[in-house]
Write a protein that holds these residues in place. Structure first.
Motif, PDB file in Angstrom:
ATOM      1  N   ILE A 338       8.193   6.516   7.739  1.00  0.00           N
ATOM      2  CA  ILE A 338       9.527   5.914   7.708  1.00  0.00           C
ATOM      3  C   ILE A 338      10.081   5.843   6.285  1.00  0.00           C
ATOM      4  N   CYS A 339       9.237   5.424   5.344  1.00  0.00           N
ATOM      5  CA  CYS A 339       9.738   5.184   3.991  1.00  0.00           C
ATOM      6  C   CYS A 339       9.426   6.333   3.024  1.00  0.00           C
ATOM      7  N   GLY A 340       8.391   7.086   3.290  1.00  0.00           N
ATOM      8  CA  GLY A 340       8.011   8.149   2.360  1.00  0.00           C
ATOM      9  C   GLY A 340       6.970   7.727   1.347  1.00  0.00           C
ATOM     10  N   GLY A 341       6.773   6.427   1.190  1.00  0.00           N
ATOM     11  CA  GLY A 341       5.762   5.954   0.245  1.00  0.00           C
ATOM     12  C   GLY A 341       4.699   5.159   0.976  1.00  0.00           C
ATOM     13  N   ARG A 342       3.672   4.760   0.273  1.00  0.00           N
ATOM     14  CA  ARG A 342       2.604   4.002   0.919  1.00  0.00           C
ATOM     15  C   ARG A 342       2.619   2.548   0.460  1.00  0.00           C
ATOM     16  N   MET A 343       1.970   2.311  -0.644  1.00  0.00           N
ATOM     17  CA  MET A 343       1.905   0.921  -1.125  1.00  0.00           C
ATOM     18  C   MET A 343       3.213   0.499  -1.778  1.00  0.00           C
ATOM     19  N   HIS A 344       3.878   1.453  -2.394  1.00  0.00           N
ATOM     20  CA  HIS A 344       5.117   1.124  -3.105  1.00  0.00           C
ATOM     21  C   HIS A 344       6.273   1.901  -2.497  1.00  0.00           C
ATOM     22  N   PRO A 345       6.732   1.500  -1.319  1.00  0.00           N
ATOM     23  CA  PRO A 345       7.778   2.290  -0.675  1.00  0.00           C
ATOM     24  C   PRO A 345       9.137   2.170  -1.369  1.00  0.00           C
ATOM     25  N   SER A 346       9.414   1.063  -2.056  1.00  0.00           N
ATOM     26  CA  SER A 346      10.738   0.772  -2.653  1.00  0.00           C
ATOM     27  C   SER A 346      11.845   1.371  -1.790  1.00  0.00           C
ATOM     28  N   TRP A 347      11.950   0.885  -0.612  1.00  0.00           N
ATOM     29  CA  TRP A 347      12.758   1.553   0.397  1.00  0.00           C
ATOM     30  C   TRP A 347      13.990   0.757   0.802  1.00  0.00           C
ATOM     31  N   PHE A 348      13.998  -0.521   0.522  1.00  0.00           N
ATOM     32  CA  PHE A 348      15.192  -1.298   0.840  1.00  0.00           C
ATOM     33  C   PHE A 348      16.189  -1.122  -0.298  1.00  0.00           C
TER      34      PHE A 348
END
Lengths: 584, 183
Positions: A338-348
């Motif tokens: 969904i976000c493209g990242g794992r621990m650090h998605p910084s997606w919002f």
């Protein structure tokens, strides 16, 4: 709700008269009252025990360097620095913020440690970061920076980057000085070496020790196997996140928030963005609210799984760590998709989320909802009902509700003593009022109770996620508000008006209207919030991060006196802290 | 006495059950991926190695607007814009990403107004020498369109290009002859 007809500002005015200067308008609606620095201690005692439904918890305490603030003339009695105190009243379900302006060459204000014991570390941090003195503080020394540091890092005139200062050099005499400073002298920590008959043993646990779950040093004064005194020495993970918040734009600070409580990923984004959105007055569309809730709850489970596995490992059970990290991997797989990242998605993003959900997004989540409950039942049988686990965790590290509130404990730690307080229920944010879930409680307040609460919380989070999947609203994933950063990409790529907005917002950054706002959420570790001050610029003027792990760690000496070292590890494990969350 | 015995038996049972549940995992389906022989599945959105893409006509998409460089929270991108002599089309003279600084947040891709810079599902970029993590344009530029097929900035930009004068672009009206409005 307040039982008194007077507002708290009027009550203070009535009681203290001229010592109360006035009330400041803030965006968050928290009564922000300027008072005379000389009477801060009396006012704090009054708020803690003199009013009905008292403000029992010291939630936050820090300083604002007001010297280069653009909108400073609008405020009361501004000196170079402002010390602010943030208190919470559970009875009223209200907060209050008290501000004082200490004056003098070395600004100083009376310490409130005698009123709120939790103020101890906060005042040390304020001294360390801003050089504001607290008269009467029992141990006013640096807490995050090394003792050899010169200057106070969060002051506006302190450089933010290494490139702004002379290149780092380590000549021999400096090396010697640093080495000497590292020497352990028990007296400096207020520890006695022993009596004529016997010596205490000092054990240096950490900074590198698997049981401390990160860079944490605990100085243990031991009498045989028994801990006489335990002093956490923090700051090894300090990166100046608050300073970075004052140098990055409102938009480009989002990836930094991920790294505060690095097990909770997007939940960090959420707390920060809710504060930014409050300042900017952005309404987030329902779809992105639900997406935010869903991702945050997934991360709550992921964070609790790491806690569960490592806690079991601390108590001697190695296998669960692997099982639980595997379960967490399944969540991170969903997060990756969904976000493209794992621990650090910084997606919002300010005003929504970065992308809409991908096609068939619900399939892996539904799979996880089916997969997880039997696993957690297995763990209950294998761990929670195991005799060794029980005897290592039950009755260890117990505290009661009064102590918890006194020391600023929030989250599962508070609910484990039987106190029903969850910000998702009491002050619903991001649409939590629309979800059905229970707030798990336990009674005893010991390590086992904290574990019970967290395990039940995972089940409740799963319930919330299921409701999100079944009722995901249609619509926009980003707000239409002009400060939404960046604006919707499909429009950016096809019309010049949006593209201009896009250019300004991602380069200079959005200009958030001047004001102050705090927003706190129920993060996986406890109450987590951002107090943001904008002076009408593209960057935050002051970013204060209130993290739950900091006060929790401060409580450690209280819990570990009189127990053995192995019990200390059980207590540490059950506390569920993240060192980046302690040090920021 | 009886209670004590019951207590011991119950404790023993709890251990046997824990051991049994752990033992059960010996026969469970393997979850370990035998990397590097077997590759882990990566989502299409996975944010990994950054590439520079070309438009469907095979031209470089990057127009050297610097938006990726300023959007980057850790300042790991540097470039220099230049103009092509024959038609004045902008392109980056050099384009450098320092991957030892990059945090793979995807802000550059989000900022890019031409879909030129993209993050791809590839994480295998370890190096023994840190300097090798500084990628130059020839390391970044690929010969495909990446994740966004079909998009050509010059088809929507309203900028006159070779073979496509003003007014011929997507959603664009024919240019107004301003002089004809004069009395």
């Amino acid at each position: 709700m307040s039982t008194s007809t007077l507002t708290i500002a009027e009550e203070l005015q009535e009681r203290f008269g001229p010592a109360v200067f006035g009330v400041q308008e803030t965006r968050d609606g928290i009564p922000t009252i300027w008072v005379d620095a000389a009477s801060i201690k009396d006012i704090m005692s009054f708020l803690k025990s003199g009013v009905s439904d008292p403000y029992a918890m010291l939630y936050d305490l820090s300083v604002i360097d007001e010297r280069v603030r653009m909108d400073r003339e609008q405020h009361y009695h501004v000196a170079s620095y402002t010390v602010f105190y943030h208190l919470v009243s559970f009875g009223r379900n209200e907060d209050i913020r008290i501000k004082v302006a200490p004056t003098g060459v070395t600004p100083a204000v009376d310490s409130i440690t005698s009123v709120f014991p939790a103020a101890n570390w906060y005042e040390r941090e304020a001294w360390d970061m801003y050089g504001v003195r607290f008269n009467g503080h029992p141990n006013l020394r640096r807490i995050l920076m090394p003792n050899t540091w010169t200057g106070h890092p969060l002051r506006k005139d302190h450089p933010a980057r290494a490139t702004e200062i002379e290149p780092f050099q380590l000549p021999d005499e400096k090396l010697q000085r640093e080495q000497d400073a590292m020497m352990f002298r028990p007296e400096e920590w207020g520890l006695s070496r022993g009596t004529d008959e016997f010596d205490y043993m000092f054990l240096n646990l950490g900074p590198h020790h698997p049981g401390t779950h990160g860079l944490l040093r605990i100085i243990l004064q031991l009498d045989g196997e028994e801990i006489v005194e335990a002093i956490p020495d923090i700051g090894y993970h300090h990166r100046g996140a608050e300073k970075m918040g004052e140098r990055q734009t409102w938009h480009t600070f989002i990836p930094y928030t991920d790294r505060i409580d690095y097990l909770s990923g997007v939940m960090n984004n959420l707390a920060y963005l809710l504060a930014v959105e409050k300042l900017a007055g952005i309404e987030v569309p329902p779809r992105s609210q639900v997406i935010r809730v869903m991702m945050s709850e997934l991360f709550r489970i992921a964070s609790h799984l790491v806690w569960y596995g490592t806690f079991a490992q601390d108590l001697g059970a190695l296998s669960p760590t692997f099982f639980m990290f595997n379960d967490r991997e399944k969540i991170l797989g969903i997060v990756e998709a969904i976000c493209g990242g794992r621990m650090h998605p910084s997606w919002f993003r300010i005003g929504g989320v970065a992308h809409d959900l991908p096609k068939n997004w619900d399939k892996p989540i539904r799979d996880f909802i089916a997969y997880f409950p039997p696993r957690i039942k297995d763990y209950d049988n294998a761990l929670m009902k195991n005799r060794i686990f029980k005897s290592r965790a039950m009755g260890i590290g117990a505290y009661n509700v009064k102590e918890a509130i006194e020391w600023g404990v929030t989250g599962p730690g508070l609910r484990a003593c039987g106190y029903d307080w969850d910000f998702r229920k009491k002050r619903p944010y991001s649409g939590f009022e629309n979800f059905e879930f229970d707030v798990p409680l336990a009674e005893k307040g010991d390590c086992y109770a904290r574990a019970q609460v967290r395990i039940e919380e995972m089940r409740q989070s799963l319930r919330i996620i299921e409701q999100c999947v079944n009722n995901m609203p249609e619509g926009a994933y980003k707000s239409e508000h002009p400060l939404t950063t960046p604006p919707r990409k499909d429009r950016t790529m096809h019309d010049i008006e949006t593209l201009i907005n896009h250019f300004l917002n991602v380069s200079w950054g959005p200009i958030i209207p001047a004001g102050e706002a705090f927003f706190g959420i129920e993060a996986s570790k406890g109450a987590y919030g951002y107090y943001l001050i904008s002076d009408g610029n593209t960057m935050s003027y002051r970013t204060r991060i209130r993290t739950p792990s900091f006060p929790h760690m401060q409580m450690l000496p209280l819990l570990s006196r009189g127990v053995t070292v192995s019990d200390l590890l059980a207590i540490l494990g059950s506390m569920d802290y993240v060192l980046a969350d302690v040090d920021r | 006495m009886l209670r004590k015995m019951f207590d011991v038996l119950e404790g023993l049972y709890s251990h046997l059950r824990s051991m049994g549940l752990v033992l059960k995992h010996t026969f469970a389906k393997r979850v370990t991926v035998q990397y590097p022989e077997e590759k882990p599945p990566l989502a299409p959105r996975w944010r990994g190695r950054i590439v520079l893409t070309r438009d469907p006509d095979g031209e470089e998409r990057c127009v050297g607007c610097y938006l990726c460089a300023v959007a980057c929270p850790v300042d790991c991108i540097s470039l220099q814009a230049a103009e092509r002599e024959e038609d004045g089309r902008r392109y980056p003279e050099f384009f450098r990403i320092n991957f030892s600084r990059c945090i793979f947040c995807g802000y550059c891709e989000e900022a890019c107004p031409t879909y030129a810079i993209q993050l791809t599902p590839d994480f295998e970029m370890c190096e023994y020498n840190r300097q090798n993590l500084v990628y130059e344009k020839q390391d970044l530029l690929i010969s495909g369109v990446g994740k966004y097929p079909g998009y050509n900035f010059y088809n929507v930009a309203g900028l006159a290009t070779k073979g496509k004068p003003k007014g011929q672009h997507e959603n664009e009206d024919a240019p107004v002859d301003v002089r004809s409005l004069l009395p």
